[in-house]
Design an enzyme around this catalytic site. Structure first.
Site, mmCIF file in Angstrom:
data_model
loop_
_atom_site.group_PDB
_atom_site.id
_atom_site.type_symbol
_atom_site.label_atom_id
_atom_site.label_comp_id
_atom_site.label_asym_id
_atom_site.label_seq_id
_atom_site.Cartn_x
_atom_site.Cartn_y
_atom_site.Cartn_z
ATOM 1 N N TRP A 103 -8.615 -0.719 -5.232
ATOM 2 C CA TRP A 103 -7.543 0.602 -6.226
ATOM 3 C C TRP A 103 -8.358 0.015 -7.674
ATOM 4 O O TRP A 103 -7.596 0.385 -8.968
ATOM 5 C CB TRP A 103 -5.810 0.325 -5.573
ATOM 6 C CG TRP A 103 -5.939 0.356 -4.223
ATOM 7 C CD1 TRP A 103 -5.640 -0.055 -3.143
ATOM 8 C CD2 TRP A 103 -6.164 2.045 -4.072
ATOM 9 N NE1 TRP A 103 -5.700 0.372 -2.146
ATOM 10 C CE2 TRP A 103 -5.947 2.051 -2.063
ATOM 11 C CE3 TRP A 103 -6.306 3.001 -4.385
ATOM 12 C CZ2 TRP A 103 -5.787 3.176 -1.602
ATOM 13 C CZ3 TRP A 103 -6.476 4.339 -3.121
ATOM 14 C CH2 TRP A 103 -6.157 4.516 -2.033
ATOM 15 N N ASP A 173 -0.078 -1.158 -10.951
ATOM 16 C CA ASP A 173 0.601 -0.401 -9.898
ATOM 17 C C ASP A 173 1.108 -1.748 -8.512
ATOM 18 O O ASP A 173 -0.243 -2.929 -8.723
ATOM 19 C CB ASP A 173 -1.156 -0.269 -9.457
ATOM 20 C CG ASP A 173 -1.145 0.630 -8.148
ATOM 21 O OD1 ASP A 173 -0.828 0.499 -7.361
ATOM 22 O OD2 ASP A 173 -2.270 0.719 -7.582
ATOM 23 N N LYS A 197 4.286 2.979 1.020
ATOM 24 C CA LYS A 197 4.035 1.446 1.922
ATOM 25 C C LYS A 197 5.282 0.826 1.889
ATOM 26 O O LYS A 197 6.145 0.509 3.095
ATOM 27 C CB LYS A 197 2.592 0.510 0.627
ATOM 28 C CG LYS A 197 1.196 1.576 1.579
ATOM 29 C CD LYS A 197 0.611 1.171 0.408
ATOM 30 C CE LYS A 197 -0.996 2.123 0.384
ATOM 31 N NZ LYS A 197 -1.997 2.736 -0.763
HETATM 32 C C1 LIG Z 1 -2.492 3.130 -1.284
HETATM 33 C C2 LIG Z 1 -2.453 2.773 -2.729
HETATM 34 C C3 LIG Z 1 -2.670 3.345 -3.720
HETATM 35 C C4 LIG Z 1 -3.593 4.956 -3.076
HETATM 36 O O1 LIG Z 1 -2.066 5.997 -3.380
HETATM 37 P P1 LIG Z 1 -1.704 7.095 -3.204
HETATM 38 O O2 LIG Z 1 -0.067 7.754 -3.120
HETATM 39 O O3 LIG Z 1 -2.441 8.277 -1.751
HETATM 40 O O4 LIG Z 1 -2.329 7.503 -4.108
HETATM 41 C C5 LIG Z 1 -2.718 2.800 -4.779
HETATM 42 N N1 LIG Z 1 -2.485 1.687 -4.759
HETATM 43 C C6 LIG Z 1 -2.367 0.302 -4.463
HETATM 44 C C7 LIG Z 1 -2.503 -0.514 -3.984
HETATM 45 C C8 LIG Z 1 -1.951 1.018 -3.193
HETATM 46 O O5 LIG Z 1 -2.094 0.450 -2.016
#
Ligand SMILES: *Cc1c(COP(=O)(O)O)cnc(C)c1O
Length: 362
Positions: A103, A173, A197
């Site tokens: 990511w 993030d 998540k």
């Molecule tokens: C799942 C995830 C993403 C992607 O998220 P989306 O909402 O599907 O764009 C980005 N960063 C991390 C750390 C993730 O676990």
């Protein structure tokens, strides 16, 4: 209720049962409106109350004051990969990225479309088994911001001690570990997370942003892609994902009822401990992917002696009511995602299954 199983999916992921039941109970007639929450106007009082309460709950849980805003956007964390450099990386400046997994690589790739970037640290060597040490991180000269990924969903690593770079704006993030335990949120200029998540259903992306970052967003980019637009309009510049924000707010209320970040943090440490202890005491039958000092509380990645057994494990676990354990293809093996909503009972069931599987196949 006994038809509910233990859901170890990486995302979308398990939600607290109490929250699902609450949403179910008021689904057809939200607060005497005679309509479901899916049918009411986002300009109505009931929705405005949800939006305001969700922002306040998020700030309360993070211990943040009036110098921060919480925005509810769409497009997932993946859109934030682009919005961050669009808004905060001016011509002639450099943005620093610390790479700890797939990511972060995607975030960097997007930033490169908009300006100069610098990799300030990476643990790609060794397939992202660990988080870099502070001594390994080399910032560029006066970076516009530093970007990190706090928890690496695919590799099962997490910054157990989050960094701080003084005056340099730190952007994280936190899609897969936001609100998982106490941390100093004030060290961050911005935090973003796709909700699916650890916060709620998919469809809403939470952005927690320090107000001074809203001041100089370039006017040359589309209104929808400027943070300033959404802050000025309390996340209602266009139609927001009403149901997702409503669910998110129920999850935040639930989290406060769990004792906030302190309460949930203790529970998450106990939950992950059950599974990591099983790995460590398996005499090498189970092998963790992450180095011990970089282990994630949220995603536990592990291998078995061979792929045949890994397949068998995932299949038999499913029959036993433990689903979503197959690992990501870039690591292989198994991955147990145990976000805030996963219960201690679920982790105990996984531990029992692991012990039994080893006894039969070890
Ligand atoms: C799942 C995830 C993403 C992607 O998220 P989306 O909402 O599907 O764009 C980005 N960063 C991390 C750390 C993730 O676990």
């Amino acid at each position: 209720m006994n038809q509910r199983i233990f859901n170890f999916n990486a995302g979308p992921a398990a939600l607290p049962l109490e929250v699902l039941m609450e949403a179910q109970a008021e689904f057809l007639n939200y607060q005497q409106t005679g309509m479901s929450i899916l049918e009411i106007s986002h300009r109505s009082k009931p929705y405005e109350a949800i939006n305001a309460e969700a922002e306040a709950n998020m700030k309360e849980l993070l211990g943040l004051g009036d110098n921060y805003r919480v925005l509810f956007l769409q497009g997932g964390a993946s859109t934030q990969f682009a919005m961050v450099p669009m808004n905060f990386l001016p011509q002639g400046r450099t943005a620093d990225y610390i790479l700890t997994g797939a990511w972060s690589e995607k975030a960097l790739k997007e930033a490169k479309l908009f300006g100069n970037t610098h990799v300030a640290g990476t643990t790609a060597d060794g397939n992202y088994k660990r988080i870099p040490r502070m001594a390994e991180i080399q910032l560029s000269d006066h970076p516009a911001y530093v970007h990190i990924t706090s928890n690496n969903t695919i590799f099962g690593t997490q910054w157990n001690e989050l960094p701080s770079f003084g005056q340099v704006p730190l952007i994280a993030d936190m899609s897969s570990d936001i609100l998982n335990k106490p941390f100093t949120a004030e060290n961050f200029a911005m935090i973003y997370a796709g909700a699916q998540k650890n916060l709620g259903p998919s469809g809403v992306t939470v952005v927690i942003i320090r107000k001074d970052l809203l001041e100089n967003n370039p006017k040359t980019i589309s209104a929808m892609l400027r943070y300033e637009t959404h802050a000025k309009n309390d996340s209602m510049y266009n139609t927001p994902p009403v149901f997702s924000v409503y669910m998110l707010n129920l999850v935040l209320r639930w989290l406060k009822g769990q004792g906030g970040l302190t309460g949930i943090g203790k529970r998450n440490i106990a939950k992950a401990g059950l599974v990591y202890d099983t790995i460590d005491q398996s005499s090498g039958f189970y092998r963790g992917h992450a180095n011990v000092d970089s282990r994630s509380l949220m995603n536990v990645t592990f291998r078995l002696p061979n792929e045949e057994q890994e397949k068998k494990f995932a299949k038999e676990a499913e029959v036993a009511g433990l689903i979503g354990l197959k690992g990501h293809r870039s690591v292989g093996g198994l991955r147990a995602s145990m976000y805030n909503a996963m219960t201690l009972a679920g982790c105990q069931a996984l531990k029992d299954f692991m012990l039994e599987f080893q006894r039969k196949n070890g």
